[in-house]
Each structure stands twice: as C-alpha cells, then as structure tokens.
Scaffold this active site. Structure first.
Site, PDB file in Angstrom:
ATOM      1  N   SER A 136      31.565 -24.741   6.164  1.00  0.00           N
ATOM      2  CA  SER A 136      31.149 -25.770   5.214  1.00  0.00           C
ATOM      3  C   SER A 136      29.743 -26.231   5.536  1.00  0.00           C
ATOM      4  O   SER A 136      29.285 -26.119   6.677  1.00  0.00           O
ATOM      5  CB  SER A 136      32.108 -26.965   5.300  1.00  0.00           C
ATOM      6  OG  SER A 136      31.624 -28.075   4.586  1.00  0.00           O
ATOM      7  N   TYR A 149      36.266 -33.721  10.278  1.00  0.00           N
ATOM      8  CA  TYR A 149      36.057 -32.504   9.494  1.00  0.00           C
ATOM      9  C   TYR A 149      34.731 -31.847   9.856  1.00  0.00           C
ATOM     10  O   TYR A 149      34.670 -30.631  10.085  1.00  0.00           O
ATOM     11  CB  TYR A 149      36.100 -32.827   7.999  1.00  0.00           C
ATOM     12  CG  TYR A 149      35.992 -31.609   7.107  1.00  0.00           C
ATOM     13  CD1 TYR A 149      37.085 -30.766   6.924  1.00  0.00           C
ATOM     14  CD2 TYR A 149      34.804 -31.290   6.452  1.00  0.00           C
ATOM     15  CE1 TYR A 149      36.997 -29.644   6.105  1.00  0.00           C
ATOM     16  CE2 TYR A 149      34.712 -30.173   5.636  1.00  0.00           C
ATOM     17  CZ  TYR A 149      35.810 -29.356   5.470  1.00  0.00           C
ATOM     18  OH  TYR A 149      35.710 -28.247   4.664  1.00  0.00           O
ATOM     19  N   LYS A 153      34.152 -28.018  11.590  1.00  0.00           N
ATOM     20  CA  LYS A 153      33.337 -26.963  10.979  1.00  0.00           C
ATOM     21  C   LYS A 153      32.139 -26.616  11.862  1.00  0.00           C
ATOM     22  O   LYS A 153      31.691 -25.462  11.896  1.00  0.00           O
ATOM     23  CB  LYS A 153      32.885 -27.383   9.575  1.00  0.00           C
ATOM     24  CG  LYS A 153      34.044 -27.500   8.586  1.00  0.00           C
ATOM     25  CD  LYS A 153      34.845 -26.197   8.470  1.00  0.00           C
ATOM     26  CE  LYS A 153      35.893 -26.256   7.381  1.00  0.00           C
ATOM     27  NZ  LYS A 153      36.633 -24.993   7.223  1.00  0.00           N
TER      28      LYS A 153
END
Length: 244
Positions: A136, A149, A153
């Site tokens: 991402s 998150y 990533k």
C-alpha cells in the site's frame, strides 16, 4: 503487450473479494491454473461458479498451523500473489492489542509463512518463480488512524526486499504493488463521502482513486516474463500520491 501464463500454476490469497478475486480471474483468463484462498467459504463458492476451473482453499491465514495443514498438499506453484490483508483503523492512542496482533498476523506473518511453503517447493522442483505482495501507499506515508496498518505495510515492503535479495539466486523474483485507495466494492462505500475523499484526491496528481484493474494489470506485469529483470521493487499504483 500480451501476457500469457499457460502452463503455470498460481496461488492467490485473499481471493474472495476485490483485488484478489479479480487477480484470480485475470490469471485464469490468461491461461494459468489458479488456486484461490480465502477465509470466506461463501466468497470462494461464488468465485468457483463465476470462474469455472478455479481450485479453492478456505482457511484463516492468521492461524499458522491451519495454514500449514491447508497448504501441505497444494502441489506445485509457479506464481504467488500475497493479497490477503486486514485494515483495522484506530487512532494511535486507542490501538488495541487484539487489533495489533491480528493485523501483523495476517498482513506480515502470513505472507512470510505462505511464501516459505511455496518457495520451498519451488526450490525442490528447481524452477524459477514470481511472487507479488500487495502492499500500500500507506507503507511510505503516515495516515491518520493508520498507525498499525501503515506499520504492517512498511514491514511488508521490507520483507519483499529481503525475499528478493535471498531468493534471487534461486531465480525467484519478489516485488510488491503499493496502491492508493482502490475502488473495490468496499472502497466505494468507504470513500463515497466527498468530505472524506476530497483531501485525499487533492494529494493525487492524476485526480482519481485507483480502479481494481489498475492494480491487477500491475500485478500481472510483475508476475510475467515481461518484468524478468525486476525484483525487490515496490511499485506505486497511486496516481502520483507518493511523488508529492
């Protein structure tokens, strides 16, 4: 540029919905034999109906031993797409242990584990391989309420690079794609409010979010022989977001 995967066998995780589902269908369309993995039995059933010939495996990748068992007799795999992920968004001061542990279990640990299983048999067979990890833009840019998150990533990008370094001599290429917001069914719901989407869109030079096919096409390219000299890359599919 025609891409053909005839004679190759692909495993796609997180194949029940969104990017994973469309990647599985695209690989099948280009000639690959496809194994689709998801923790949702219903999603796999509908995928099998929509795309005949796809083999399905239902397992929660956060469960290490269940994953080991589910993939123990998977057979030869030439192409791997590590797409399965969770996005549990919480403000930094409200992050829970449960959210932290599940996020890293699925977004990082499961990628490492599935890749180990697949790569071991690639090496035993003495064949080249290609792996794409779906990362991402959040791996390289801080976003509100994304502390866990973003961290997963960022870790995934580094796992990708180390895999490329160690597996290159075995003729196994490893890359990631790093999309911006993607207009999956869930993405359209989550970003339909202009008050939420406008600030993000203002940071994207191309002025739009990614469509699912934008990401799928990038994945197929990195898996194909058209990218035979590319490994260890983290390819932004972000409309220029990370260039700003």
């Amino acid at each position: 540029m025609e891409i053909n995967f005839c004679g190759r066998r692909a495993l796609v995780t997180g194949a029940g919905k969104g990017i994973g589902r469309e990647t599985a269908k695209a690989l099948r369309k280009t000639g690959a034999e496809v194994v689709a993995l998801s923790r949702s039995y219903e999603d796999l059933e509908s995928l099998a109906r929509e795309c005949p010939g796809v083999q399905t495996i239902c397992v929660d990748l956060a469960d290490w031993s269940a994953t080991e068992k589910a993939l123990s007799s998977i057979g030869p795999v030439d192409i791997l797409v590590n797409n399965a992920a969770v996005a549990i968004l919480q403000p930094f001061l409200a992050v829970t242990e449960e959210a932290f542990d599940r996020s890293f279990a699925v977004n990082v640990k499961a990628v490492l584990h599935v890749s180990q299983i697949v790569v071991h048999q690639m090496i035993e067979r003495g064949v080249p391989g290609a792996i794409v990890n779906v990362s991402s833009q959040a791996s390289q840019c801080a976003l509100l309420d994304h502390s866990v998150y973003c961290s997963t990533k960022g870790a995934l990008d580094m796992v990708t690079k180390v895999m490329a370094l160690e597996l290159g001599p075995k003729k196994i290429r490893v890359n990631s794609v790093n999309p911006t917001v993607v207009m999956t069914e869930m993405g359209r719901v989550g970003w339909s409010d202009p008050q939420k989407s406008k600030p993000m869109l203002n940071r994207i030079p191309l002025g739009r979010f990614a469509e699912v096919e934008d990401v799928v096409h990038s994945i197929l390219f990195l898996l194909s022989d058209k990218s035979s000299m590319i490994t260890g890359s983290c390819l932004p599919v972000d409309g220029g977001f990370l260039a700003c």
